[in-house]
Enzyme design. Structure first.
Site, PDB file in Angstrom:
ATOM      1  CG  HIS A  34      -1.927  -1.209   1.309  1.00 16.92           C
ATOM      2  ND1 HIS A  34      -1.620  -1.911   2.423  1.00 16.92           N
ATOM      3  CD2 HIS A  34      -3.043  -1.544   0.710  1.00 16.92           C
ATOM      4  CE1 HIS A  34      -2.663  -3.043   2.411  1.00 16.92           C
ATOM      5  NE2 HIS A  34      -3.486  -2.682   1.438  1.00 16.92           N
ATOM      6  CB  SER A 183      -3.838  -7.193   4.689  1.00 19.42           C
ATOM      7  OG  SER A 183      -3.870  -5.961   4.140  1.00 19.42           O
TER       8      SER A 183
END
Ligand code: AMP
Length: 279
Positions: A34, A183
């Site tokens: 990210h 994640s």
């Protein structure tokens, strides 16, 4: 860093934001993947907005909506450190009010790869991203090649629906051993994590066969499948090699192709992909 939690506040803030505005949509639990998107947006845009929203519409029954990792404070700290201007935290009740009934479906591109195994997933993704685009009104939006099918679907949606937004693709960020950052890597047990880099290694092996002259997609797929199946506790879901633009199967490899796989490592579903231009 502005933290915006209501659409009304976002709209008011947006009206005074400098342009071009770069937008990074995420589901939070931010990691280096990210942050690479955020840094790219920071380098290219006057204003950077990150959204954090675990979208119930793209998570199927029996998937991990409830246990998806969340850490709001840590995410905001990352955003602060990477000079994000505003974080948009939509509420599910405002995103999907009672009676919500409008959906975006990008046909064709959702038929293979993850689309075959996650019915409704890409409809949920396209719908939420269309809504986020309308809310944030960015000039540029940043997506990772890690989720390659998603990237193509968003590009197609933006083209088909005349959204005036540049979709910027960013390369997959990997751990030192080659595992793509995700994640969901947080779900892996230490033992599973130790072997997880066999997934990108198997894909690289497939690429190597192509580089050595293999042009039969079935043989490349079989070789990668063999490597994945050899791992104890792994359940490969798919291995596919497709035209990298249309996601259509090929009889013989030519042009730009994408080799992608999804595998259950214990309870955790991992995806990865690599691309190559075949002469
Ligand atoms: P997610 O929070 O998983 O929905 O991801 C938000 C955005 O970050 C998507 O555009 C992803 O493709 C991108 N992304 C996630 N992991 C990576 C990675 N390892 N490298 C590059 N981009 C990533």
């Amino acid at each position: 860093l502005r933290v915006l939690e209501r659409l009304e506040d976002l709209r008011r803030w947006r009206a005074g934001a400098a342009e071009p505005l770069g937008f990074v949509p995420t589901m939070g639990y931010l990691h280096e993947g990210h942050l690479a998107l955020i840094d790219r947006a920071r380098a290219e845009c006057a204003t950077v907005v990150v959204s954090i929203f675990v979208n119930p519409l793209q998570v199927g029954p029996g998937e991990d909506f409830d246990r998806y990792p969340r850490d709001r404070q840590r995410d905001l700290e990352h955003c602060r450190q990477h000079q994000v201007d505003a974080v948009w935290l939509p509420q599910a009740s405002e995103m999907y009010p009672p009676g919500f009934s409008t959906f975006v479906e990008v046909r064709g591109l959702d038929e293979r790869l993850c689309g075959r195994f996650r019915p409704g997933h890409f409809r949920g993704v396209a719908t939420v991203v269309a809504k986020l685009f309308h809310q944030v009104q960015p000039q540029r939006a940043y997506f990772g090649e890690k989720d390659y099918q998603q990237l193509l679907i968003i590009r197609r949606m933006v083209r088909d629906l005349d959204m005036p937004i540049d979709i910027v693709a960013c390369p997959t960020v990997r751990e030192p051993d080659g595992l793509a950052r995700s994640s969901r890597n947080a779900y892996l047990t230490p033992e599973e994590r130790r072997h997880a880099a066999r997934l990108p290694a198997a894909l690289r092996h497939g690429l190597q066969l192509i580089e050595e002259g293999e042009r039969d997609p079935r043989r490349v797929v079989a070789a990668v499948e063999g490597e994945l199946a050899a791992q104890v506790g792994w359940q490969p879901q798919y291995v596919e090699i497709l035209d990298a633009h249309e996601l259509t199967p090929l009889d013989r490899l030519r042009g730009e192709v994408v080799l992608a796989a999804a595998v259950y490592v214990g309870q955790t579903r991992l995806i990865d992909n690599v691309r190559i231009v075949v002469p």
